[in-house]
Design a protein around this motif. Structure first.
Motif, PDB file in Angstrom:
ATOM      1  N   THR A 219       0.837  -1.189   0.000  1.00 47.31           N
ATOM      2  CA  THR A 219       0.000   0.000   0.000  1.00 47.31           C
ATOM      3  C   THR A 219       0.876   1.244   0.000  1.00 47.31           C
ATOM      4  O   THR A 219       2.048   1.204   0.403  1.00 47.31           O
ATOM      5  CB  THR A 219      -0.920   0.038   1.237  1.00 47.31           C
ATOM      6  N   ALA A 220       0.288   2.348  -0.400  1.00 49.37           N
ATOM      7  CA  ALA A 220       1.015   3.619  -0.386  1.00 49.37           C
ATOM      8  C   ALA A 220       1.433   3.979   1.034  1.00 49.37           C
ATOM      9  O   ALA A 220       2.509   4.547   1.255  1.00 49.37           O
ATOM     10  CB  ALA A 220       0.145   4.728  -0.987  1.00 49.37           C
ATOM     11  N   LEU A 221       0.601   3.645   2.003  1.00 47.52           N
ATOM     12  CA  LEU A 221       0.920   3.938   3.396  1.00 47.52           C
ATOM     13  C   LEU A 221       2.144   3.153   3.858  1.00 47.52           C
ATOM     14  O   LEU A 221       3.011   3.682   4.563  1.00 47.52           O
ATOM     15  CB  LEU A 221      -0.286   3.614   4.277  1.00 47.52           C
ATOM     16  N   GLU A 222       2.248   1.887   3.460  1.00 50.87           N
ATOM     17  CA  GLU A 222       3.403   1.069   3.839  1.00 50.87           C
ATOM     18  C   GLU A 222       4.697   1.627   3.251  1.00 50.87           C
ATOM     19  O   GLU A 222       5.734   1.676   3.930  1.00 50.87           O
ATOM     20  CB  GLU A 222       3.188  -0.375   3.382  1.00 50.87           C
ATOM     21  N   VAL A 223       4.654   2.042   1.998  1.00 50.86           N
ATOM     22  CA  VAL A 223       5.843   2.620   1.376  1.00 50.86           C
ATOM     23  C   VAL A 223       6.195   3.938   2.050  1.00 50.86           C
ATOM     24  O   VAL A 223       7.372   4.244   2.274  1.00 50.86           O
ATOM     25  CB  VAL A 223       5.632   2.813  -0.142  1.00 50.86           C
ATOM     26  N   ALA A 224       5.180   4.727   2.405  1.00 48.28           N
ATOM     27  CA  ALA A 224       5.429   5.998   3.078  1.00 48.28           C
ATOM     28  C   ALA A 224       6.169   5.784   4.397  1.00 48.28           C
ATOM     29  O   ALA A 224       7.084   6.539   4.732  1.00 48.28           O
ATOM     30  CB  ALA A 224       4.108   6.729   3.326  1.00 48.28           C
TER      31      ALA A 224
END
Length: 237
Positions: A219-224
């Motif tokens: 997810t974008a949150l995990e990469v962030a």
């Protein structure tokens, strides 16, 4: 048995009774599941380059809300842009499958066959987000069901724009809406770091973050999280 407008209002009133402001979006998602032939519901607001998932009725709805965020595409984007409901009635074939092929495959993989996205807006035509409804069988909404979905969306809009502030645990006063999106502050921080690293604007930085997440199946949150922790750099994408 058909649920008329009065019954729908009663269900919504019962679900949100005694709810704190920060609990209201999730409870309204639960009301949508009670009132409609859907297995999940989520609410998202438009952020800097991507939606912010505020609440979901269950893990399935949360997953699909995050999937649309990571892809930067899906029914929510068109509902948000156009300010009108988007009814993706069959993600397994035909127009809807070809319109959002990657999202459709992800939805089908977790048992969702249709998605209905209701814009959250005000009287002046401003759309602030979407209420997304997930169904496990193909099919559209009847006129009565569409009215119920729009009723929940209208109440959700009212809640997001007018609910009072509530006392935080630290003794100060905190905007409840900001509190719901706390984890997504990291996404914005990561976008800022990518902007600085690559010399790009927020939209381009957001697109690169989503692209990295999609390429890694995350997810974008995990990469962030990893960008902020300096475990991930987007240079050279």
């Amino acid at each position: 048995m058909a649920v008329d407008a009065v019954r729908a209002v009663d269900v919504i009133a019962e679900v949100v009774r005694d709810a704190k402001p920060g609990e209201t979006p999730a409870r309204l998602c639960a009301a949508a599941v009670k009132l409609l032939p859907v297995v999940g519901a989520s609410v998202s607001l438009r952020g800097s380059g991507m939606p912010i998932r505020l609440a979901a009725s269950n893990s399935l709805a949360s997953f699909l809300a995050e999937a649309q965020t990571t892809l930067g595409d899906g029914p929510w984007l068109h509902a948000y842009r156009d300010g009108t409901p988007v009814l993706a009635c069959d993600l397994t074939a035909g127009r809807d499958l070809h319109r959002w092929p990657v999202f459709a495959r992800q939805a089908a993989a977790v048992g969702v066959r249709a998605v209905y996205s209701m814009p959250l807006g005000s009287d002046d035509g401003l759309t602030v987000g979407t209420l997304d409804l997930y169904r496990d069988t193909p099919g559209g909404l009847t006129e009565d069901e569409l009215r119920r979905a729009q009723l929940v969306a209208a109440v959700m809009t009212l809640a997001l724009t007018t609910l009072p502030r509530e006392e935080s645990g630290s003794g100060g006063e905190e905007a409840w809406l900001a509190g719901l999106a706390t984890e997504h502050d990291e996404v914005y921080q990561a976008i800022g770091m990518v902007m600085a690293q690559l010399g790009v604007d927020a939209e381009e930085a957001s697109a690169r973050l989503r692209a990295r997440a999609f390429a890694q199946g995350r997810t974008a949150l995990e990469v962030a999280h990893d960008v902020i922790a300096h475990r991930e750099r987007l240079d050279g994408d």
